[in-house]
Design a protein around this motif. Structure first.
Motif, PDB file in Angstrom:
ATOM      1  N   ILE A  80       2.410 -20.368   5.185  1.00  0.00           N
ATOM      2  CA  ILE A  80       3.503 -19.420   5.383  1.00  0.00           C
ATOM      3  C   ILE A  80       3.931 -19.476   6.851  1.00  0.00           C
ATOM      4  O   ILE A  80       3.082 -19.501   7.751  1.00  0.00           O
ATOM      5  N   ASN A  81       5.232 -19.498   7.104  1.00  0.00           N
ATOM      6  CA  ASN A  81       5.710 -19.481   8.484  1.00  0.00           C
ATOM      7  C   ASN A  81       7.037 -18.740   8.592  1.00  0.00           C
ATOM      8  O   ASN A  81       7.751 -18.593   7.602  1.00  0.00           O
ATOM      9  N   GLY A  82       7.328 -18.270   9.767  1.00  0.00           N
ATOM     10  CA  GLY A  82       8.568 -17.536  10.005  1.00  0.00           C
ATOM     11  C   GLY A  82       8.473 -16.090   9.514  1.00  0.00           C
ATOM     12  O   GLY A  82       7.431 -15.620   9.064  1.00  0.00           O
ATOM     13  N   LYS A  83       9.577 -15.383   9.590  1.00  0.00           N
ATOM     14  CA  LYS A  83       9.613 -13.979   9.159  1.00  0.00           C
ATOM     15  C   LYS A  83       9.649 -13.896   7.640  1.00  0.00           C
ATOM     16  O   LYS A  83      10.582 -14.399   7.016  1.00  0.00           O
ATOM     17  N   GLN A  84       8.632 -13.257   7.081  1.00  0.00           N
ATOM     18  CA  GLN A  84       8.520 -13.132   5.633  1.00  0.00           C
ATOM     19  C   GLN A  84       8.145 -11.691   5.274  1.00  0.00           C
ATOM     20  O   GLN A  84       7.305 -11.086   5.938  1.00  0.00           O
ATOM     21  N   PRO A  85       8.751 -11.151   4.207  1.00  0.00           N
ATOM     22  CA  PRO A  85       8.330  -9.827   3.742  1.00  0.00           C
ATOM     23  C   PRO A  85       6.996  -9.938   3.012  1.00  0.00           C
ATOM     24  O   PRO A  85       6.766 -10.883   2.259  1.00  0.00           O
ATOM     25  N   LEU A  86       6.120  -8.982   3.241  1.00  0.00           N
ATOM     26  CA  LEU A  86       4.837  -8.998   2.551  1.00  0.00           C
ATOM     27  C   LEU A  86       4.457  -7.587   2.129  1.00  0.00           C
ATOM     28  O   LEU A  86       4.981  -6.599   2.641  1.00  0.00           O
ATOM     29  N   VAL A  87       3.524  -7.532   1.183  1.00  0.00           N
ATOM     30  CA  VAL A  87       2.996  -6.262   0.707  1.00  0.00           C
ATOM     31  C   VAL A  87       1.480  -6.317   0.762  1.00  0.00           C
ATOM     32  O   VAL A  87       0.866  -7.279   0.304  1.00  0.00           O
ATOM     33  N   LEU A  88       0.882  -5.276   1.327  1.00  0.00           N
ATOM     34  CA  LEU A  88      -0.567  -5.128   1.364  1.00  0.00           C
ATOM     35  C   LEU A  88      -0.982  -4.071   0.350  1.00  0.00           C
ATOM     36  O   LEU A  88      -0.304  -3.043   0.207  1.00  0.00           O
ATOM     37  N   SER A  89      -2.082  -4.310  -0.354  1.00  0.00           N
ATOM     38  CA  SER A  89      -2.584  -3.320  -1.303  1.00  0.00           C
ATOM     39  C   SER A  89      -4.104  -3.343  -1.298  1.00  0.00           C
ATOM     40  O   SER A  89      -4.737  -4.332  -0.910  1.00  0.00           O
ATOM     41  N   ALA A  90      -4.700  -2.231  -1.734  1.00  0.00           N
ATOM     42  CA  ALA A  90      -6.158  -2.127  -1.853  1.00  0.00           C
ATOM     43  C   ALA A  90      -6.465  -1.258  -3.066  1.00  0.00           C
ATOM     44  O   ALA A  90      -6.010  -0.109  -3.143  1.00  0.00           O
ATOM     45  N   VAL A  91      -7.219  -1.812  -4.004  1.00  0.00           N
ATOM     46  CA  VAL A  91      -7.572  -1.114  -5.239  1.00  0.00           C
ATOM     47  C   VAL A  91      -9.086  -1.110  -5.380  1.00  0.00           C
ATOM     48  O   VAL A  91      -9.750  -2.114  -5.086  1.00  0.00           O
ATOM     49  N   THR A  92      -9.644  -0.002  -5.818  1.00  0.00           N
ATOM     50  CA  THR A  92     -11.090   0.097  -5.978  1.00  0.00           C
ATOM     51  C   THR A  92     -11.514  -0.351  -7.376  1.00  0.00           C
ATOM     52  O   THR A  92     -10.675  -0.619  -8.243  1.00  0.00           O
ATOM     53  N   HIS A  93     -12.824  -0.385  -7.599  1.00  0.00           N
ATOM     54  CA  HIS A  93     -13.365  -0.780  -8.900  1.00  0.00           C
ATOM     55  C   HIS A  93     -13.030   0.233  -9.983  1.00  0.00           C
ATOM     56  O   HIS A  93     -13.140  -0.052 -11.176  1.00  0.00           O
ATOM     57  N   THR A  94     -12.593   1.446  -9.579  1.00  0.00           N
ATOM     58  CA  THR A  94     -12.167   2.462 -10.548  1.00  0.00           C
ATOM     59  C   THR A  94     -10.648   2.508 -10.671  1.00  0.00           C
ATOM     60  O   THR A  94     -10.101   3.488 -11.184  1.00  0.00           O
ATOM     61  N   ASP A  95      -9.974   1.463 -10.176  1.00  0.00           N
ATOM     62  CA  ASP A  95      -8.510   1.361 -10.201  1.00  0.00           C
ATOM     63  C   ASP A  95      -7.827   2.438  -9.367  1.00  0.00           C
ATOM     64  O   ASP A  95      -6.678   2.805  -9.624  1.00  0.00           O
ATOM     65  N   THR A  96      -8.520   2.932  -8.370  1.00  0.00           N
ATOM     66  CA  THR A  96      -7.925   3.875  -7.429  1.00  0.00           C
ATOM     67  C   THR A  96      -7.231   3.101  -6.313  1.00  0.00           C
ATOM     68  O   THR A  96      -7.814   2.204  -5.705  1.00  0.00           O
ATOM     69  N   SER A  97      -5.975   3.442  -6.072  1.00  0.00           N
ATOM     70  CA  SER A  97      -5.222   2.785  -5.010  1.00  0.00           C
ATOM     71  C   SER A  97      -5.485   3.486  -3.685  1.00  0.00           C
ATOM     72  O   SER A  97      -5.379   4.718  -3.593  1.00  0.00           O
ATOM     73  N   LEU A  98      -5.866   2.721  -2.665  1.00  0.00           N
ATOM     74  CA  LEU A  98      -6.172   3.284  -1.353  1.00  0.00           C
ATOM     75  C   LEU A  98      -5.069   2.950  -0.353  1.00  0.00           C
ATOM     76  O   LEU A  98      -4.489   1.864  -0.411  1.00  0.00           O
ATOM     77  N   PRO A  99      -4.794   3.853   0.584  1.00  0.00           N
ATOM     78  CA  PRO A  99      -3.806   3.545   1.628  1.00  0.00           C
ATOM     79  C   PRO A  99      -4.289   2.387   2.493  1.00  0.00           C
ATOM     80  O   PRO A  99      -5.464   2.310   2.854  1.00  0.00           O
ATOM     81  N   ILE A 100      -3.366   1.501   2.837  1.00  0.00           N
ATOM     82  CA  ILE A 100      -3.694   0.330   3.642  1.00  0.00           C
ATOM     83  C   ILE A 100      -2.570   0.094   4.631  1.00  0.00           C
ATOM     84  O   ILE A 100      -1.394   0.313   4.323  1.00  0.00           O
ATOM     85  N   GLU A 101      -2.920  -0.334   5.838  1.00  0.00           N
ATOM     86  CA  GLU A 101      -1.900  -0.617   6.845  1.00  0.00           C
ATOM     87  C   GLU A 101      -2.351  -1.782   7.719  1.00  0.00           C
ATOM     88  O   GLU A 101      -3.538  -1.953   7.992  1.00  0.00           O
TER      89      GLU A 101
END
Length: 406
Positions: A198-219
């Motif tokens: 990957i190179n240059g300016k690209q949009p991306l998404v960060l995510s974090a999910v637990t083993h119980t399918d709980t979504s956690l805040p990520i930055e």
């Protein structure tokens, strides 16, 4: 000669240390708002970091790819910078040594309480200094970047205690290709992503999910060290008014052109060209929805036309399953579902999405393991824009445009 003025060119070279990176800039001094070209020469490095700091904070920076011991980068100088000296630091993550250079920045359009400059009228614009700098020459040794750029992110447990082996962090490049990176947990709150290709300016998404399918805040964590100097010299600027005015007008003109070109930030982003290859594999089934425009929602498309995909609930949560037998195995894993590369956790929201915005649906067989997460197949939806047209980001995920090293 005035004894208080110790003559030095505007970019004052500091003795290089064992990092052995030589630094060159394209100008001896800069106006706030201009761009700075940084050229470096170093050995045994693939990626270097160049950052500009005053005695308060990080002002700007760039990531530079090194080829054959050389690399160039562009630092966009913010127009609000105060007048004075800044320190330009260059380093790699796996080396504690830092190469430094002083840079003079002039802001003739705005006065600031942080200005540290003495204006002296002259025939030529020359920056000189009074006093000495107390710079940072060491930093902590970090992870070695041997194949590509490493991105770090911070995960917040939100009061709940999840161990590192219970969290699945992911990084996805948004676009018409799938670039899905599994993160490695360095501890219970820091994720590391080893990106490549990957190179240059690209949009991306960060995510974090637990083993119980709980979504956690990520930055995302800033890639820069923010090496703040303890002291910088006083700037004495012998200025030529006509040169300052000419460069100031040109800088403002370039900013107006840039603002017109990027009036809509989203439209300025160009996604990668469409490619259905994922992890070296082609889809077992693909659909071009130009041929099925009568469908209004994804729910209708999946129900009426798409084979190999079914929906059922797991622990009360709707999931999609890819099955080559066209009937899901009760014990099979759910599929990894993506839209423009972004992982989907809310299947019902996807089912109600406008199918007329989707260009391709690609179905991939095989089993995939990402950390503790296990998936049977991948179901990929690609919009016509490749940029998540009117599709909301999942809760706790972070969307941003990131400047990868070129």
């Amino acid at each position: 000669m005035n004894k208080r003025i110790k003559i030095s060119i505007a970019v004052l070279a500091i003795a290089l240390n064992s990092f052995a990176a030589s630094i060159e800039t394209d100008r001896p001094w800069y106006l706030a708002g201009e761009t700075m070209k940084v050229s470096i020469t170093t050995d045994n490095a693939l990626i270097a970091y160049a950052e500009l700091c005053d005695t308060h904070s990080l002002s700007a920076g760039c990531i530079i790819s090194i080829y054959g011991g050389k690399g160039d980068g562009i630092i966009e100088l913010p127009s609000y910078l105060h007048s004075g000296y800044y320190v330009l630091s260059v380093y790699t993550r796996d080396n504690s040594n830092v190469s430094n250079q002083l840079v003079a920045i002039i802001n003739p359009l705005h006065k600031s309480k942080d200005d540290d400059i003495e204006w002296v009228s002259g025939n030529n614009s020359i920056a000189t200094s009074v006093g000495f700098a107390d710079l940072v020459n060491k930093k902590d040794v970090d992870v070695r970047e041997t194949e590509g750029h490493i991105i770090k992110a911070r995960i917040k447990n939100g009061g709940q205690v999840f161990k590192s082996d219970q969290i699945r962090p992911s990084l996805s490049i948004i676009g018409k290709q799938i670039h899905y990176f599994e993160g490695k947990m360095a501890n219970d709150s820091i994720a590391i992503f080893y990106t490549y290709g990957i190179n240059g300016k690209q949009p991306l998404v960060l995510s974090a999910v637990t083993h119980t399918d709980t979504s956690l805040p990520i930055e995302i964590i800033s890639p820069f060290e923010a090496l703040i100097p303890k002291k910088l010299p006083h700037l004495v600027f012998h200025y030529n008014r006509s040169e300052i005015e000419a460069r100031s007008i040109e800088m403002q003109r370039q900013h107006l052109v840039k603002e017109e070109q990027e009036d809509d930030t989203q439209s300025a982003i160009v996604p990668l060209d469409y490619d259905d290859t994922v992890f070296g594999s082609k889809p077992i089934q693909t659909y071009n929805l130009d041929e099925y425009r009568q469908f209004q929602t994804i729910r209708e498309v999946l129900l009426e036309y798409v084979i190999f995909v079914s929906k059922r609930k797991v622990k009360g949560v709707p999931q999609l399953f890819v099955s080559l037998e066209q009937a899901p195995n009760v014990n099979s894993w759910p599929s990894l579902v993506l839209i423009d590369g972004m992982p989907i956790t809310n299947i019902e929201r996807l089912m109600n999405y406008d199918a007329r915005r989707i260009h391709h649906i690609n179905i991939y067989g095989g089993q995939y393991t990402f950390g503790y997460g296990e998936f049977n197949g991948i179901l990929s939806f690609v919009t016509r824009s490749g940029l998540l047209t009117n599709y909301p980001i999942e809760p706790n995920m972070q969307y941003l445009v990131y400047d990868f090293p070129k």
